[in-house]
Design a protein around this motif. Structure first.
Motif, PDB file in Angstrom:
ATOM      1  N   TYR A  28       9.685  64.121  91.106  1.00 22.98           N
ATOM      2  CA  TYR A  28       8.522  63.389  90.587  1.00 22.98           C
ATOM      3  C   TYR A  28       8.596  63.164  89.080  1.00 22.98           C
ATOM      4  O   TYR A  28       8.132  62.131  88.586  1.00 22.98           O
ATOM      5  CB  TYR A  28       7.235  64.165  90.915  1.00 22.98           C
ATOM      6  CG  TYR A  28       6.890  64.186  92.381  1.00 22.98           C
ATOM      7  CD1 TYR A  28       6.194  63.127  92.965  1.00 22.98           C
ATOM      8  CD2 TYR A  28       7.252  65.251  93.196  1.00 22.98           C
ATOM      9  CE1 TYR A  28       5.864  63.136  94.306  1.00 22.98           C
ATOM     10  CE2 TYR A  28       6.935  65.276  94.540  1.00 22.98           C
ATOM     11  CZ  TYR A  28       6.246  64.214  95.096  1.00 22.98           C
ATOM     12  OH  TYR A  28       5.936  64.219  96.428  1.00 22.98           O
ATOM     13  N   ASN A  29       9.152  64.150  88.367  1.00 25.09           N
ATOM     14  CA  ASN A  29       9.185  64.064  86.900  1.00 25.09           C
ATOM     15  C   ASN A  29      10.558  64.475  86.373  1.00 25.09           C
ATOM     16  O   ASN A  29      10.692  65.540  85.751  1.00 25.09           O
ATOM     17  CB  ASN A  29       8.115  64.966  86.281  1.00 25.09           C
ATOM     18  CG  ASN A  29       6.724  64.665  86.804  1.00 25.09           C
ATOM     19  OD1 ASN A  29       6.142  63.643  86.490  1.00 25.09           O
ATOM     20  ND2 ASN A  29       6.206  65.579  87.609  1.00 25.09           N
ATOM     21  N   PRO A  30      11.578  63.674  86.624  1.00 22.33           N
ATOM     22  CA  PRO A  30      12.925  64.047  86.168  1.00 22.33           C
ATOM     23  C   PRO A  30      12.993  64.161  84.643  1.00 22.33           C
ATOM     24  O   PRO A  30      12.318  63.420  83.923  1.00 22.33           O
ATOM     25  CB  PRO A  30      13.798  62.887  86.677  1.00 22.33           C
ATOM     26  CG  PRO A  30      12.860  61.752  86.909  1.00 22.33           C
ATOM     27  CD  PRO A  30      11.568  62.366  87.321  1.00 22.33           C
TER      28      PRO A  30
ATOM     29  N   LEU B 178      10.932  74.940  92.954  1.00 21.23           N
ATOM     30  CA  LEU B 178       9.876  74.333  92.140  1.00 21.23           C
ATOM     31  C   LEU B 178      10.493  73.355  91.151  1.00 21.23           C
ATOM     32  O   LEU B 178       9.966  72.256  90.923  1.00 21.23           O
ATOM     33  CB  LEU B 178       9.106  75.424  91.388  1.00 21.23           C
ATOM     34  CG  LEU B 178       7.960  74.949  90.494  1.00 21.23           C
ATOM     35  CD1 LEU B 178       6.872  74.257  91.322  1.00 21.23           C
ATOM     36  CD2 LEU B 178       7.370  76.128  89.718  1.00 21.23           C
ATOM     37  N   LEU B 179      11.628  73.737  90.585  1.00 19.22           N
ATOM     38  CA  LEU B 179      12.335  72.855  89.649  1.00 19.22           C
ATOM     39  C   LEU B 179      12.866  71.613  90.361  1.00 19.22           C
ATOM     40  O   LEU B 179      12.753  70.493  89.851  1.00 19.22           O
ATOM     41  CB  LEU B 179      13.488  73.621  89.004  1.00 19.22           C
ATOM     42  CG  LEU B 179      13.988  73.113  87.647  1.00 19.22           C
ATOM     43  CD1 LEU B 179      12.904  73.250  86.590  1.00 19.22           C
ATOM     44  CD2 LEU B 179      15.230  73.885  87.225  1.00 19.22           C
TER      45      LEU B 179
ATOM     46  N   VAL C 108       9.320  71.861  80.860  1.00 22.09           N
ATOM     47  CA  VAL C 108       7.859  71.905  81.028  1.00 22.09           C
ATOM     48  C   VAL C 108       7.492  72.752  82.244  1.00 22.09           C
ATOM     49  O   VAL C 108       6.618  73.633  82.166  1.00 22.09           O
ATOM     50  CB  VAL C 108       7.283  70.483  81.177  1.00 22.09           C
ATOM     51  CG1 VAL C 108       5.775  70.555  81.445  1.00 22.09           C
ATOM     52  CG2 VAL C 108       7.565  69.657  79.950  1.00 22.09           C
ATOM     53  N   ILE C 109       8.157  72.509  83.355  1.00 21.23           N
ATOM     54  CA  ILE C 109       7.817  73.242  84.579  1.00 21.23           C
ATOM     55  C   ILE C 109       8.222  74.706  84.467  1.00 21.23           C
ATOM     56  O   ILE C 109       7.537  75.594  84.988  1.00 21.23           O
ATOM     57  CB  ILE C 109       8.475  72.568  85.824  1.00 21.23           C
ATOM     58  CG1 ILE C 109       7.723  72.975  87.095  1.00 21.23           C
ATOM     59  CG2 ILE C 109       9.944  72.913  85.951  1.00 21.23           C
ATOM     60  CD1 ILE C 109       6.314  72.440  87.171  1.00 21.23           C
TER      61      ILE C 109
ATOM     62  N   TYR D 283       6.434  80.220  84.108  1.00 17.99           N
ATOM     63  CA  TYR D 283       6.558  81.561  83.543  1.00 17.99           C
ATOM     64  C   TYR D 283       5.408  81.954  82.621  1.00 17.99           C
ATOM     65  O   TYR D 283       5.425  83.043  82.034  1.00 17.99           O
ATOM     66  CB  TYR D 283       7.896  81.707  82.819  1.00 17.99           C
ATOM     67  CG  TYR D 283       9.052  81.893  83.783  1.00 17.99           C
ATOM     68  CD1 TYR D 283       8.973  82.822  84.823  1.00 17.99           C
ATOM     69  CD2 TYR D 283      10.212  81.144  83.668  1.00 17.99           C
ATOM     70  CE1 TYR D 283      10.008  82.994  85.716  1.00 17.99           C
ATOM     71  CE2 TYR D 283      11.264  81.305  84.568  1.00 17.99           C
ATOM     72  CZ  TYR D 283      11.151  82.235  85.584  1.00 17.99           C
ATOM     73  OH  TYR D 283      12.180  82.411  86.470  1.00 17.99           O
ATOM     74  N   THR D 284       4.416  81.089  82.496  1.00 14.93           N
ATOM     75  CA  THR D 284       3.177  81.475  81.818  1.00 14.93           C
ATOM     76  C   THR D 284       2.022  81.545  82.820  1.00 14.93           C
ATOM     77  O   THR D 284       0.869  81.730  82.425  1.00 14.93           O
ATOM     78  CB  THR D 284       2.817  80.490  80.688  1.00 14.93           C
ATOM     79  OG1 THR D 284       2.773  79.156  81.211  1.00 14.93           O
ATOM     80  CG2 THR D 284       3.829  80.576  79.557  1.00 14.93           C
TER      81      THR D 284
END
Length: 245
Positions: A114-116, A107-108, A121-122, A127-128
């Motif tokens: 896409y969002n380096p 996932l990271l 944030v991810i 984890y929430t």
């Protein structure tokens, strides 16, 4: 790679100290119960509905591939001479911890495409998430399905940079289909979208369409062969699952 070991440590802690309760029937009846019968010859609860794994009028509606994988955990525990109550309970969950850590790691990696620079944030969002925290470390087939989808989609995204990524992505899609037929719904969106939006000649589109066709045939063929190997008769489990008389 340091992130992977960090994620694995977190998932192990969740497995051992947080997700110890019983949350959903499927996490036992469609996994460890069947796996225990495969490995040791009898199911823990001795439930007829468990032993049949979703038999409707003699037609199986779920694949045995997931419990077969979990049975490997029991076989390993047995081989090591650790087949006591604690290890019987935790062995499949330790496997799920590994599945969850792989999910977190890819996932990271997918996010970095896409969002380096937004790892925090991810990680925070992951984890929430109720599903990520409460279900991923449990022995639900959904966790393995979504992990395989995520890894396959990441490979799909780097297929133009890594020559083997496309082939491995498709192999994972085939394996995931045999594991759980609903996984094809994701690719039923991705592949047509790519076909309609891709740049190139008409011949490139035709090659892409043919490759997808072969992949679908391989999905169905693999499912039929696995079901025949397991049940001794030709069964299209995915069709049985969706069929409403």
């Amino acid at each position: 790679i340091r992130y992977f070991f960090l994620f694995l440590a977190v998932r192990l802690l969740l497995c051992l100290f947080v997700t110890r309760n019983y949350d959903h029937p499927d996490e036992e009846w469609q996994g460890p119960e069947i796996a225990h019968k495969i490995a040791f010859g009898y199911a823990l609860a001795h439930l007829g509905m468990v032993l049949d794994l979703g038999m409707e009028d003699g037609a199986p509606i779920r694949s045995h591939l997931f419990p077969l994988i979990l049975s490997g955990c029991y076989r390993l525990v047995q081989l090591l001479g650790l087949d006591n109550t604690d290890w019987i309970v935790y062995a499949p969950r330790l496997y799920q911890s590994l599945v969850s850590a792989i999910f977190d790691y890819f996932l990271l990696k997918l996010n970095n495409l896409y969002n380096p620079g937004t790892n925090w944030v991810i990680i925070l969002l992951n984890y929430t998430s109720w599903f990520s925290l409460a279900i991923m470390s449990r022995t639900c087939i959904n966790s393995s399905e979504v992990m395989l989808l995520l890894v396959g989609f990441y490979l799909w995204n780097i297929r133009t940079k890594v020559w083997w990524a496309d082939s491995l992505s498709r192999l994972l899609a085939i394996f995931n289909f045999v594991l759980r037929g609903t996984s094809v719904l994701f690719w039923a969106v991705v592949w047509p979208y790519e076909l309609l939006s891709m740049k190139g000649s008409l011949f490139d589109r035709f090659k892409f369409l043919v490759k997808n066709g072969f992949t679908v045939v391989a999905m169905v063929g693999s499912s039929l062969l696995f079901a025949y190997w397991w049940y001794g008769s030709w069964q299209f489990i995915e069709y049985n699952f969706y069929y409403v008389p």
